[in-house]
Structures are given as structure tokens and as C-alpha cells.
Write an enzyme that holds these catalytic residues in place. Sequence first.
Site, PDB file in Angstrom:
ATOM      1  CG  ASP A  62     -21.805 -12.989   4.993  1.00  0.00           C
ATOM      2  OD1 ASP A  62     -20.608 -12.669   4.948  1.00  0.00           O
ATOM      3  OD2 ASP A  62     -22.279 -13.774   5.836  1.00  0.00           O
ATOM      4  N   GLY A  63     -24.171 -10.083   2.402  1.00  0.00           N
ATOM      5  CA  GLY A  63     -25.095  -9.678   1.348  1.00  0.00           C
ATOM      6  C   GLY A  63     -24.447  -8.761   0.335  1.00  0.00           C
TER       7      GLY A  63
END
Length: 86
Positions: A62-63
Site C-alpha cells: 500500500d505504501g
Amino acid sequence: MPANQSPRTIILADGSRPEMRDAVVRLRPVIERYLPVVSVSLDFGSDLAGIEAELAIVLGGDGSILRAAHQMGFHQMPVLGVNLGG
């Protein structure tokens, strides 16, 4: 882009992580069987404005997807995320 043409693609990943560098080396030939890869960016700081692409493939979690969206700035494109995060 004509309807019968594959989207030009950029691969984005966190190159500071050796496993992500390995993933790019391993997956790029597979991706290129289906899509033209016009660029690879292994840092989320380089300017993508001059790259003519219609699709971003982001390797990571996600990052990485959030950093890629930030990196694209005002030149957003569709993102295909490949979750390789922890």
C-alpha cells in the site's frame, strides 16, 4: 491511444529494497510479453512528467502505491498494484 494498442507502461518499485529490485528483474520480461514497458523507476522521487505512458504497474504494498501516486503529481495515470508488501 488506439483501441487495439496495448497501453505503454511504466514499472514503479522501491529500489532501496533488494527484494523489489529482484522482483522487477524477474517480472519485467513477463509484463513485456503483454505490454510495452517504456520506463522503470526504482525511486519514488524521479519526475515522471516526461514519460509517455498510459499505465503504471507498482510493485510493493500500500505504501508503494501511495508513494507512486504522489510521484505522478498532476500526471496521474491508472495504477495496477502488485502486492509484494509484508
